[in-house]
Design an enzyme around this catalytic site. Structure first.
Site, short mmCIF file in Angstrom:
data_model
loop_
_atom_site.label_atom_id
_atom_site.label_comp_id
_atom_site.label_asym_id
_atom_site.label_seq_id
_atom_site.Cartn_x
_atom_site.Cartn_y
_atom_site.Cartn_z
N SER A 122 -107.47 -10.70 6.89
CA SER A 122 -108.60 -10.84 5.98
C SER A 122 -109.09 -12.27 5.92
O SER A 122 -108.31 -13.22 6.08
CB SER A 122 -108.13 -10.39 4.60
OG SER A 122 -109.02 -10.83 3.62
N TYR A 137 -101.34 -10.65 -2.75
CA TYR A 137 -101.96 -9.85 -1.69
C TYR A 137 -102.38 -10.74 -0.52
O TYR A 137 -102.05 -10.50 0.63
CB TYR A 137 -103.18 -9.08 -2.23
CG TYR A 137 -104.10 -8.63 -1.13
CD1 TYR A 137 -103.77 -7.55 -0.32
CD2 TYR A 137 -105.29 -9.32 -0.85
CE1 TYR A 137 -104.59 -7.17 0.72
CE2 TYR A 137 -106.11 -8.94 0.19
CZ TYR A 137 -105.76 -7.86 0.97
OH TYR A 137 -106.56 -7.50 2.02
N LYS A 139 -101.05 -11.23 3.69
CA LYS A 139 -101.84 -11.30 4.93
C LYS A 139 -101.47 -12.57 5.70
O LYS A 139 -101.31 -12.55 6.93
CB LYS A 139 -103.34 -11.29 4.62
CG LYS A 139 -103.84 -9.96 4.07
CD LYS A 139 -103.71 -8.84 5.08
CE LYS A 139 -104.06 -7.48 4.53
NZ LYS A 139 -103.63 -6.36 5.36
#
Ligand code: UDP
Length: 351
Positions: free
Chosen positions: A127, A152, A156
């Site tokens: 992302s 979160y 990644k």
């Protein structure tokens, strides 16, 4: 020639199910592996209607090594696209252990299973969140990776580091991380799309739900940013363009003469930024619907502007986004109308 089977973990999710279509259209044989923790089995029916055949589906968790091995062996999988992960930024702040445990264990279990079965090609869904609040625009793959703003985002970043280290160690895996910007829209059939559970966090589902009357009004999070109209700028990419980027990445791994141990990252965006107010206006033009909105306070952690330099993907993967913001918003609306219609049919048949 029999088509290559590609395991799509999280294949019932928003980006996953659109990628299943893009894979099938490109002559691959997609196999879904999903625990349906944040997706609904009815997506399989939508896929069947669009594709005209049933996509094989394993209902299991990616942290379940035995289930992964079983699916990969039985389906003779030659590559994997890994979407399966928890993705709610706010929830990850509340429940960091859940996010670290799920997202990282799923990736590690998958890598071990791939190595055990000698499955070599992997596309990882990363992302643009890894860039945080970028200092320079557009964002290239060489832009600094900033401290993550949420657990979160950190999963990644750590996921990318794990993959880089694995390739660096000479493990026979060819891996590409795709750093997505803001995926929106739906398949043009309007039969599959994003299914946010509860109140949507993201802008476009919030807009479509407001336009159809499920929400009273949209709150624009701040209009005092240093941007032309004061609202935040993002790079919104049509989910089918994004889905096709996965196919291009897979092809790159298969056909380009790249080493047995390989890792690279690519930005996947349109290269164009749009402000929140521009998105609202474009939606109104595309659909003829009015979106009631008011300006509210800034949302914590939002960057003023983020948009991609996606020229590396164009150069090496031969991929670029083709669809416009207007098309993406029209497709998102078609999907919202479809949901509305099918919900009514369902409640009528239940009463
Ligand atoms: N946004 C907004 N109202 C909403 C949801 C989002 O104004 O109800 C804005 C948000 O501040 C950001 C942009 O829309 O500038 C995109 O937000 P989204 O959550 O869709 O994606 P993000 O870029 O945060 O991952």
């Amino acid at each position: 020639m029999t088509p290559s089977s590609i395991l799509v973990t999280g294949g019932a999710g928003f980006i996953g199910c659109h990628t299943v279509i893009a894979l099938a259209e490109a002559g691959y044989r997609p196999v879904i592996f999903d625990n349906f923790s944040n997706s609904q089995p009815k997506v399989l029916e939508g896929l069947r209607q669009i594709l005209g055949f049933e996509v094989p589906c394993y209902r299991a968790d990616c942290t379940n090594r035995a289930a992964l091995l079983e699916a990969m062996r039985r389906e003779r999988v030659s590559g994997v696209i890994h979407f399966a992960a928890f993705k709610a930024v706010g929830e990850s702040v509340q429940k960091p252990l859940l996010y670290y445990s799920n997202n990282l264990n799923a990736l590690l279990t998958l890598l071990e299973a791939m190595i055990e079965l000698d499955v070599r090609d992997l596309i990882f869904s990363s992302s643009c969140t890894v860039y945080g609040q970028p200092e320079q625009l557009p964002v290239t793959e060489n832009s600094p990776i900033l401290p993550p703003l949420s657990p979160y985002g950190n999963t990644k970043q750590i996921g990318e580091e794990i993959l880089r280290d694995v390739a660096r160690a000479g493990e026979a895996l060819r891996i590409i991380s795709l750093r997505y910007f803001n995926p929106i829209g739906a398949h043009s059939s309007g039969m599959i799309g994003e299914l946010p559970l509860g109140v949507p966090n993201n802008l476009v589902p919030y807009i479509t739900q407001t336009a159809i009357g499920l929400r009273a009004e949209l709150v624009v999070f701040g209009n005092d940013y240093p941007t032309p109209d004061g609202t935040c700028i993002r790079d919104y990419i049509h989910v089918m363009d994004l889905a096709e980027a996965h196919v291009a990445a897979l092809r790159h791994l298969e056909y380009a003469s790249i080493p047995a141990a390989y890792y690279d990252v690519f930005n996947i965006g349109t290269g164009k930024g749009a402000s929140v107010l521009e998105v609202i206006r474009t939606f109104e033009q595309a659909t003829g619907k009015i979106v009631p909105y008011r300006i509210g306070p800034r949302r914590l952690g939002d960057a003023a502007a983020v948009y991609a330099d996606a020229s590396k993907a164009h150069k090496h993967l031969g991929w670029k986004a083709h669809r416009t913001l207007k098309e993406a918003l029209a497709d998102a609306w078609r999907w919202q109308l479809y949901l509305h219609k099918t919900a009514h049919l369902l409640s009528a048949s239940n009463s």
